[in-house]
Scaffold this active site. Structure first.
Site, PDB file in Angstrom:
ATOM      1  N   TYR A   1      55.792 -23.588   9.156  1.00  8.49           N
ATOM      2  CA  TYR A   1      57.206 -23.265   8.981  1.00  8.49           C
ATOM      3  C   TYR A   1      58.018 -24.534   9.228  1.00  8.49           C
ATOM      4  O   TYR A   1      58.363 -24.856  10.358  1.00  8.49           O
ATOM      5  CB  TYR A   1      57.638 -22.168   9.959  1.00  8.49           C
ATOM      6  CG  TYR A   1      59.032 -21.624   9.698  1.00  8.49           C
ATOM      7  CD1 TYR A   1      59.210 -20.472   8.939  1.00  8.49           C
ATOM      8  CD2 TYR A   1      60.162 -22.256  10.199  1.00  8.49           C
ATOM      9  CE1 TYR A   1      60.478 -19.970   8.685  1.00  8.49           C
ATOM     10  CE2 TYR A   1      61.431 -21.761   9.953  1.00  8.49           C
ATOM     11  CZ  TYR A   1      61.583 -20.624   9.202  1.00  8.49           C
ATOM     12  OH  TYR A   1      62.851 -20.135   8.954  1.00  8.49           O
TER      13      TYR A   1
ATOM     14  N   LYS B   1      57.828 -14.944   8.990  1.00  7.06           N
ATOM     15  CA  LYS B   1      58.369 -16.123   9.660  1.00  7.06           C
ATOM     16  C   LYS B   1      57.680 -16.343  11.004  1.00  7.06           C
ATOM     17  O   LYS B   1      57.345 -17.471  11.369  1.00  7.06           O
ATOM     18  CB  LYS B   1      59.880 -15.976   9.849  1.00  7.06           C
ATOM     19  CG  LYS B   1      60.686 -16.105   8.566  1.00  7.06           C
ATOM     20  CD  LYS B   1      62.169 -15.916   8.824  1.00  7.06           C
ATOM     21  CE  LYS B   1      62.741 -16.983   9.725  1.00  7.06           C
ATOM     22  NZ  LYS B   1      64.202 -16.862   9.892  1.00  7.06           N
TER      23      LYS B   1
ATOM     24  N   ASP C   1      69.543 -20.908  15.071  1.00 10.59           N
ATOM     25  CA  ASP C   1      70.853 -21.440  14.699  1.00 10.59           C
ATOM     26  C   ASP C   1      71.510 -20.534  13.655  1.00 10.59           C
ATOM     27  O   ASP C   1      70.868 -19.654  13.078  1.00 10.59           O
ATOM     28  CB  ASP C   1      70.752 -22.878  14.180  1.00 10.59           C
ATOM     29  CG  ASP C   1      69.825 -22.999  12.969  1.00 10.59           C
ATOM     30  OD1 ASP C   1      69.381 -21.955  12.447  1.00 10.59           O
ATOM     31  OD2 ASP C   1      69.546 -24.127  12.544  1.00 10.59           O
TER      32      ASP C   1
ATOM     33  N   SER D   1      68.935 -17.260   7.693  1.00 13.63           N
ATOM     34  CA  SER D   1      68.358 -16.124   8.414  1.00 13.63           C
ATOM     35  C   SER D   1      69.424 -15.197   8.985  1.00 13.63           C
ATOM     36  O   SER D   1      69.224 -13.987   9.042  1.00 13.63           O
ATOM     37  CB  SER D   1      67.448 -16.628   9.538  1.00 13.63           C
ATOM     38  OG  SER D   1      68.180 -17.388  10.486  1.00 13.63           O
TER      39      SER D   1
ATOM     40  N   ASP E   1      74.853 -24.917  12.150  1.00 11.38           N
ATOM     41  CA  ASP E   1      74.779 -25.875  11.043  1.00 11.38           C
ATOM     42  C   ASP E   1      75.954 -25.570  10.127  1.00 11.38           C
ATOM     43  O   ASP E   1      75.992 -24.504   9.498  1.00 11.38           O
ATOM     44  CB  ASP E   1      73.475 -25.736  10.264  1.00 11.38           C
ATOM     45  CG  ASP E   1      72.298 -26.348  11.001  1.00 11.38           C
ATOM     46  OD1 ASP E   1      72.497 -26.842  12.127  1.00 11.38           O
ATOM     47  OD2 ASP E   1      71.178 -26.323  10.452  1.00 11.38           O
TER      48      ASP E   1
ATOM     49  N   ASP F   1      73.434 -20.701  10.142  1.00 12.74           N
ATOM     50  CA  ASP F   1      73.822 -21.509   8.980  1.00 12.74           C
ATOM     51  C   ASP F   1      75.172 -21.007   8.491  1.00 12.74           C
ATOM     52  O   ASP F   1      75.317 -19.832   8.122  1.00 12.74           O
ATOM     53  CB  ASP F   1      72.779 -21.380   7.872  1.00 12.74           C
ATOM     54  CG  ASP F   1      71.438 -21.967   8.274  1.00 12.74           C
ATOM     55  OD1 ASP F   1      71.413 -23.112   8.754  1.00 12.74           O
ATOM     56  OD2 ASP F   1      70.419 -21.274   8.114  1.00 12.74           O
TER      57      ASP F   1
END
Length: 580
Positions: A216, A207, A91, A80, A146, A93
């Site tokens: 989701y 989303k 978070d 995202s 992450d 990624d």
């Protein structure tokens, strides 16, 4: 797939679009300038840590001073954040790309892990080495990260490395390919949509909708961020000149009528001589079992939604029907956008639930234990489908709930249960799922990093017996009839299932001869073989007292048959009978 329509927006569409964007802003799906700046600062800091780590390893491995000077590692984002649709508290990624001599097993999960562990800015550090895509999860200055790792076949990683070329996959293993493809897929999506800004707004909207409607979550068998991005990108391709208000409506129209398992693909599947397998149901029997294939556009093309089960697909299709119905009402000026985002009344939708209680000795252990259990929950759905021949459907809810009154660290997940609609049943038709639940718990208890105090309990609760801590105000709502579109996947009974069952306002305690109860009383934890396998040296934890060994049975009675005949969602009664 060729576009369906090149039509652009009318003045009415533009007005609706303004109202939609205002709702999204007012709902807090966009983050503020201060948080944007903080994320950028965190990424800069993390990038410097990676560079210093690679140089340190290069020196330790005995390379020349020149190699040490040139040694480099880089950070790329995906998900995202890379697509520009992340919200507050989301978070980030991230992918760390290092040279060929820096490995994942020791250098990343041991050396870098220890570096991060010693930093004040880092908290909640959780390495997950055995995941499908190995990852380190942590918070850096409060921002959730992450972090994946990929080692490429280069002695020096250039700062401007282009990972879009397939050559970056040369001489890499499958875990590295999966790690790299997070970034490669995100980049491809942005290249393949006709208008990035319209895509991003539409994806934010979908989303937000999916989270409110409880669909989701890739880990529990629904769809995650990349899946929703690919579905939205497909609709953008089908309507290249449409604006978000139009795209949202077309999204539900398209996927309400989509004939799964026909795959969603943004581009033709690419073959290459690197030897990696691509999604191809003609050649691979496993690919033929996928129920909702959503194919990634970067080589090697994979099905990003292999976690979807028959039960979760059924739930999602129902939610697509719900969205389509609301959008039709909006276009007729009979509803506004807020109706689309009404939360799913999950705890009012079923008469029976499975409650999965997860406990640990402390919060740190619970973080690890919960992550493991949550990653396996979808297998409980699959096992129930398997053992009941799909006649008992599960609706896993993605949210976890914590009972803070317990004297130990605790959280719980819930699954709604119902018989498959439309099936004729006889009186007292029973499905024994005791063995199914025991098999699931035995697999859970094989956790490599198990520690004393970690345990799991699966019990049946009726709607009126749901614990109060799951409700926002700490108690259940007053009973009221609530009508929300909940259509079926078939036209014959689509209109008959238009309401969600109301919840009961009665607070009844679980009966003594029912399933194990989560109870705040003083009795000691007593494990029984059919509840949870006994582990050596497990400490006694106060407050959770299973009753006698249980048998979970689905009992269909005459009331259920009557419901079936009236085309209403069937009632399912789970009888938990003592085998003692």
């Amino acid at each position: 797939m060729n576009p369906i329509s090149y039509a652009g927006p009318t003045q009415v569409d533009i007005h609706r679009n303004e109202l939609l964007e205002k709702l999204l802003r007012d709902s807090g799906v966009y983050e503020g300038a201060e948080e944007i700046a903080k994320r950028e600062e965190v990424l800069r800091h993390l990038d410097q840590i990676i560079k210093d780590w690679v140089k340190q390893l290069t020196r330790q491995k005995g390379y020349t001073g020149k190699m040490v000077d040139e040694a480099n590692g880089i950070i790329r984002t995906f998900g995202s954040y890379r697509l520009g649709v992340h919200g507050p508290n989301a978070d980030i990624d991230t992918l760390c790309i290092g040279p060929s001599y820096v490995n994942r097993e020791h250098d990343f999960f041991t050396i870098l892990h220890n570096i991060l562990l010693g930093m004040e800015e880092v908290s909640d550090l959780q390495p997950i080495e055995d995941a499908h895509v190995p990852v380190m999860k942590f918070k850096f200055q409060g921002i959730s990260i992450d972090l994946l790792y990929a080692s490429v076949s280069l002695l020096t990683v250039p700062e401007d490395l282009d990972i879009s070329h397939n050559s970056v996959l040369y001489n890499t293993d499958e875990k590295t390919v999966r790690s790299l493809n997070g970034c490669r897929v995100a980049d491809q999506i942005l290249k393949l949509v006709p208008n990035v800004e319209n895509f991003c707004t539409t994806l934010r909207c979908l989303k937000f909708w999916a989270k409110n409607r409880g669909v989701y979550s890739n880990v529990t068998g629904f769809l995650g961020g990349v899946n929703w991005a690919l579905l939205v990108a497909q609709v953008c391709q089908l309507y290249p000149n449409a604006i978000p208000s139009m795209l949202v409506s077309r999204f539900f129209r398209v996927y309400t009528h989509w004939r799964w398992p026909n795959p969603v693909m943004l581009s033709p599947i690419e073959e290459d001589d690197l030897g990696f397998s691509v999604w191809d149901p003609r050649k691979c029997s496993r690919d033929r079992t996928h129920l909702m294939p959503i194919i990634t556009p970067a080589y090697p093309c994979m099905n990003s939604s292999y976690n979807v089960s028959a039960s979760t697909l059924h739930v999602m299709v129902e939610q697509f029907h719900f969205g389509n119905k609301v959008c039709e009402e909006i276009e007729l000026n009979r509803a506004n956008w807020s109706a689309l985002f009404e939360p799913c009344l999950f705890f009012e939708s079923y008469k029976n639930y499975l409650q999965v209680d997860i406990i640990a000795a402390d919060a740190v252990d619970l973080l690890l234990w919960r992550g493991w259990v949550e990653s396996r929950l979808r297998f409980l759905t699959l096992k129930i489908e398997r053992d009941t021949e799909s006649t008992l459907q599960c609706h896993p809810f993605p949210n976890a709930y914590a009972d803070t009154s317990k004297p130990f660290s605790h959280c719980a997940f819930f699954m709604g249960l119902q018989r498959q609609p439309g099936l004729k049943v006889q009186d007292n038709n029973q499905f024994d799922i005791r063995g199914t639940v025991d098999e699931f718990k035995q697999e859970i208890n094989n956790y490599t990093h198990w520690r004393p105090g970690m345990d799991i309990f699966v019990s049946h609760v009726r709607r009126r017996e749901l614990p109060n801590y799951i409700f926002p105000l700490g108690h259940r709502r007053q009973r009221q009839l609530r009508h929300t579109p909940q259509p079926s996947t078939t036209a014959s009974n689509r209109d008959a299932q238009g309401s969600i069952s109301p919840s009961s306002d009665r607070c009844s305690k679980r009966k003594h001869d029912d399933a194990p109860t989560v109870d705040a009383g003083p009795s000691k934890l007593q494990k029984q073989a059919s509840v949870s396998p006994q582990r050596p040296e497990t400490p006694i934890i106060q407050g959770l007292t299973p009753e006698s060994p249980i048998q979970l049975k689905v009992v269909m009675d005459s009331e259920d048959v009557a419901n079936t005949e009236s085309m209403q969602p069937p009632a399912i009664r789970l009888s938990l009978e003592s085998t003692a």
